[in-house]
Design a protein around this motif. Structure first.
Motif, mmCIF file in Angstrom:
data_model
loop_
_atom_site.group_PDB
_atom_site.id
_atom_site.type_symbol
_atom_site.label_atom_id
_atom_site.label_comp_id
_atom_site.label_asym_id
_atom_site.label_seq_id
_atom_site.Cartn_x
_atom_site.Cartn_y
_atom_site.Cartn_z
ATOM 1 N N GLU A 1 22.648 7.362 14.718
ATOM 2 C CA GLU A 1 21.638 8.324 14.265
ATOM 3 C C GLU A 1 20.260 7.672 14.233
ATOM 4 O OE1 GLU A 1 20.448 12.190 12.919
ATOM 5 O OE2 GLU A 1 22.138 11.361 14.048
ATOM 6 N N ALA A 2 20.209 6.399 13.794
ATOM 7 C CA ALA A 2 18.925 5.689 13.782
ATOM 8 C C ALA A 2 18.373 5.538 15.193
ATOM 9 C CB ALA A 2 19.109 4.310 13.141
ATOM 10 N N ILE A 3 19.232 5.234 16.152
ATOM 11 C CA ILE A 3 18.795 5.104 17.540
ATOM 12 C C ILE A 3 18.336 6.452 18.072
ATOM 13 C CG2 ILE A 3 19.570 4.566 19.882
ATOM 14 C CD1 ILE A 3 19.117 2.124 18.084
ATOM 15 N N ARG A 4 19.088 7.507 17.763
ATOM 16 C CA ARG A 4 18.722 8.848 18.232
ATOM 17 C C ARG A 4 17.358 9.257 17.712
ATOM 18 N NH1 ARG A 4 18.643 14.070 17.013
ATOM 19 N NH2 ARG A 4 19.121 13.690 14.816
ATOM 20 N N ILE B 1 14.286 5.105 15.179
ATOM 21 C CA ILE B 1 13.911 4.357 13.984
ATOM 22 C C ILE B 1 13.985 2.859 14.283
ATOM 23 C CG2 ILE B 1 14.585 3.828 11.590
ATOM 24 C CD1 ILE B 1 15.699 6.705 11.452
ATOM 25 N N PRO B 2 12.945 2.085 13.957
ATOM 26 C CA PRO B 2 12.995 0.637 14.173
ATOM 27 C C PRO B 2 14.250 0.038 13.527
ATOM 28 C CG PRO B 2 10.787 1.303 13.544
ATOM 29 C CD PRO B 2 11.649 2.521 13.389
ATOM 30 N N THR B 3 14.941 -0.796 14.298
ATOM 31 C CA THR B 3 16.275 -1.241 13.911
ATOM 32 C C THR B 3 16.368 -2.757 13.900
ATOM 33 O OG1 THR B 3 17.266 0.769 14.827
ATOM 34 C CG2 THR B 3 18.717 -1.130 14.553
ATOM 35 N N LEU B 4 16.900 -3.312 12.802
ATOM 36 C CA LEU B 4 17.168 -4.738 12.669
ATOM 37 C C LEU B 4 18.671 -4.929 12.503
ATOM 38 C CD1 LEU B 4 14.347 -5.659 10.111
ATOM 39 C CD2 LEU B 4 14.283 -5.962 12.599
ATOM 40 N N ILE B 5 19.263 -5.774 13.344
ATOM 41 C CA ILE B 5 20.716 -5.957 13.333
ATOM 42 C C ILE B 5 21.061 -7.399 12.965
ATOM 43 C CG2 ILE B 5 22.847 -5.861 14.674
ATOM 44 C CD1 ILE B 5 21.624 -3.125 14.157
ATOM 45 N N LYS C 1 0.820 -1.204 0.000
ATOM 46 C CA LYS C 1 0.000 0.000 0.000
ATOM 47 C C LYS C 1 0.861 1.264 0.000
ATOM 48 C CE LYS C 1 -3.637 -2.271 2.708
ATOM 49 N NZ LYS C 1 -4.292 -2.294 4.015
ATOM 50 N N ARG C 2 1.928 1.265 0.775
ATOM 51 C CA ARG C 2 2.722 2.478 0.929
ATOM 52 C C ARG C 2 4.185 2.080 1.042
ATOM 53 N NH1 ARG C 2 4.231 5.019 5.644
ATOM 54 N NH2 ARG C 2 2.783 3.704 6.805
ATOM 55 N N SER C 3 5.010 2.667 0.196
ATOM 56 C CA SER C 3 6.430 2.350 0.213
ATOM 57 C C SER C 3 7.085 2.944 1.455
ATOM 58 C CB SER C 3 7.105 2.902 -1.044
ATOM 59 O OG SER C 3 8.476 2.627 -1.019
ATOM 60 N N ILE C 4 7.859 2.105 2.141
ATOM 61 C CA ILE C 4 8.561 2.525 3.350
ATOM 62 C C ILE C 4 10.048 2.625 3.052
ATOM 63 C CG2 ILE C 4 9.170 1.885 5.717
ATOM 64 C CD1 ILE C 4 6.512 0.429 5.888
ATOM 65 N N PRO C 5 10.663 3.786 3.204
ATOM 66 C CA PRO C 5 12.103 3.900 2.954
ATOM 67 C C PRO C 5 12.906 3.144 4.019
ATOM 68 C CG PRO C 5 11.242 5.960 3.826
ATOM 69 C CD PRO C 5 10.060 5.079 3.571
ATOM 70 N N VAL C 6 13.803 2.281 3.573
ATOM 71 C CA VAL C 6 14.595 1.425 4.462
ATOM 72 C C VAL C 6 16.067 1.702 4.216
ATOM 73 C CG1 VAL C 6 15.146 -0.941 5.121
ATOM 74 C CG2 VAL C 6 12.812 -0.356 4.417
ATOM 75 N N PHE C 7 16.792 2.035 5.270
ATOM 76 C CA PHE C 7 18.224 2.327 5.151
ATOM 77 C C PHE C 7 19.030 1.072 5.445
ATOM 78 C CE2 PHE C 7 22.415 3.833 6.234
ATOM 79 C CZ PHE C 7 22.619 4.900 5.370
ATOM 80 N N VAL C 8 19.912 0.697 4.521
ATOM 81 C CA VAL C 8 20.780 -0.472 4.691
ATOM 82 C C VAL C 8 22.184 0.021 4.973
ATOM 83 C CG1 VAL C 8 21.704 -2.559 3.635
ATOM 84 C CG2 VAL C 8 19.347 -1.858 3.163
ATOM 85 N N SER C 9 22.681 -0.302 6.159
ATOM 86 C CA SER C 9 23.978 0.183 6.618
ATOM 87 C C SER C 9 24.949 -0.978 6.769
ATOM 88 C CB SER C 9 23.813 0.904 7.964
ATOM 89 O OG SER C 9 25.065 1.314 8.476
ATOM 90 N N ALA D 1 15.659 10.149 7.066
ATOM 91 C CA ALA D 1 14.523 10.075 6.146
ATOM 92 C C ALA D 1 13.951 8.670 6.035
ATOM 93 C CB ALA D 1 14.951 10.573 4.768
ATOM 94 N N SER D 2 14.550 7.727 6.720
ATOM 95 C CA SER D 2 14.127 6.333 6.617
ATOM 96 C C SER D 2 13.184 5.953 7.755
ATOM 97 C CB SER D 2 15.353 5.415 6.624
ATOM 98 O OG SER D 2 16.211 5.713 5.537
ATOM 99 N N LYS D 3 12.407 4.879 7.526
ATOM 100 C CA LYS D 3 11.465 4.384 8.527
ATOM 101 C C LYS D 3 11.949 3.093 9.184
ATOM 102 C CE LYS D 3 8.526 7.672 7.778
ATOM 103 N NZ LYS D 3 8.346 8.751 8.794
ATOM 104 N N VAL D 4 12.945 2.448 8.575
ATOM 105 C CA VAL D 4 13.538 1.228 9.132
ATOM 106 C C VAL D 4 15.041 1.288 8.872
ATOM 107 C CG1 VAL D 4 13.657 -1.299 9.044
ATOM 108 C CG2 VAL D 4 11.461 -0.142 8.714
ATOM 109 N N TYR D 5 15.825 0.870 9.846
ATOM 110 C CA TYR D 5 17.280 0.786 9.711
ATOM 111 C C TYR D 5 17.697 -0.673 9.769
ATOM 112 C CZ TYR D 5 22.215 0.925 11.089
ATOM 113 O OH TYR D 5 23.567 0.716 11.177
ATOM 114 N N ILE D 6 18.478 -1.120 8.772
ATOM 115 C CA ILE D 6 19.024 -2.476 8.757
ATOM 116 C C ILE D 6 20.533 -2.377 8.851
ATOM 117 C CG2 ILE D 6 19.314 -4.585 7.398
ATOM 118 C CD1 ILE D 6 16.635 -3.900 6.043
#
Length: 310
Positions: free
Chosen positions: A92-95, A98-102, A7-15, A62-67
């Protein structure tokens, strides 16, 4: 192959660091593309008048999820802050809450070229960073790009469901299950190559009886399970769509998983999360006064969690 209309694209940051983890970044991109999400990462920054760190942190915000994908390198350092860009992106994601997957590399199972292993000060900084991640998060360990992909899609499916995309995400999850079924077929033919990979399989519990106390302690220890508490049963792996048999194999589990195996009735059909395991068990047999070394190959599944409703 199933497709998903999100339904809605979620920007996901891959680090992550880059050159050493290209296969894993590619796997993340494939998963995110199939989930219809927008991937953000160093490959997509393009030319920018801002400083590299400013660009990185802006993309994180600008992301909604951090990987976070962590291998055996700490990565390029920001000299002013004396931290790697990967760690600064994580902070920065923690600050920003942002939901974080490690995801951490299983160093005992992944072959890594020496040039991709940091030692000295960077090695110590990496270990400190990984210790921080394990303290703050329930991290997941990966053994291969395929293993990482299977774990990532399960975790992202859960996050998408929380954000109102459950029905669409399940389509992709079905697609991933089909892929793991193909991996299981390959495992039956070349078990050493696919050893350690994890995923979801549909099984039917057999009626050949269950074993516990008579299982050889050395074998059980080689599986990473508890002698005297590990229960095993024969199962038939099924195609998750047609219920046609794929192959028969033995499944092992201890503690809560052992309780489930001990109690589940023969004929039960259920989906399980399992690890593919290949073990060569060495033992000795007395024959005419001589001790002979014997070797037995075991292909098996390790139950990783009690099935829902089990």
């Amino acid at each position: 192959m199933a497709t998903a209309e999100i339904k809605r694209s979620i920007p996901v940051f891959v680090s992550s660091t880059y050159k050493d983890l290209i296969p894993y970044r590619d796997a993340a991109q494939r998963v995110l593309n199939r989930l219809g999400q927008t991937i953000r990462g160093m490959e997509y920054f393009g030319a920018d008048s801002r400083k590299p760190l400013d660009v990185c942190l802006s993309e994180v915000r600008a992301s909604k999820v951090y990987i976070g994908i962590i291998g055996m390198q700490y990565g390029s350092m920001n000299e002013q802050l004396n931290k790697s860009y990967t760690q600064l992106e994580y902070e920065e994601a923690i600050r920003c809450n942002i939901p974080t997957l490690i995801y951490l590399m299983n160093v005992d199972a992944c072959p890594v070229l020496p040039k991709f292993v940091d030692i000295g000060e960077k090695g110590m900084a990496l270990e400190a960073f990984k210790s921080l991640l394990k303290e703050r998060h329930t991290v997941s360990f990966f053994t291969s790009p395929e293993d990482f992909s299977a774990k990532l899609v399960q975790d992202l499916t859960s996050l998408l469901s929380e954000q109102g995309h459950g029905a669409e995400a399940k389509l992709v999850e079905q697609d991933i299950r089909s892929e793991f079924e193909e991996t299981f077929k390959k495992f039956l033919f070349r078990p050493a190559k696919y050893h350690g990979q994890e995923g979801v399989l549909k099984i039917r519990v057999g009626n050949k009886g269950k074993k516990c106390g008579e299982l050889h302690p050395r074998l059980i220890k080689s599986l990473g399970l508890t002698p005297g508490d590990t229960v095993a049963v024969e199962v038939c792996v099924l195609d998750h769509k047609t219920n046609e048999p794929i192959g028969e194999i033995k499944i092992y589990g201890d503690r809560e998983c052992g309780d489930w195996i001990a109690d589940v009735p023969a004929g039960t059909v259920v989906s399980i999360k399992a690890r593919l395991n290949f073990t060569v068990h060495i033992w000795f047999k007395e024959y005419e006064g001589n001790s002979m070394q014997m070797e037995t190959v075991y292909n098996s599944l390790i139950l990783l969690a009690v099935p829902h409703g089990g």
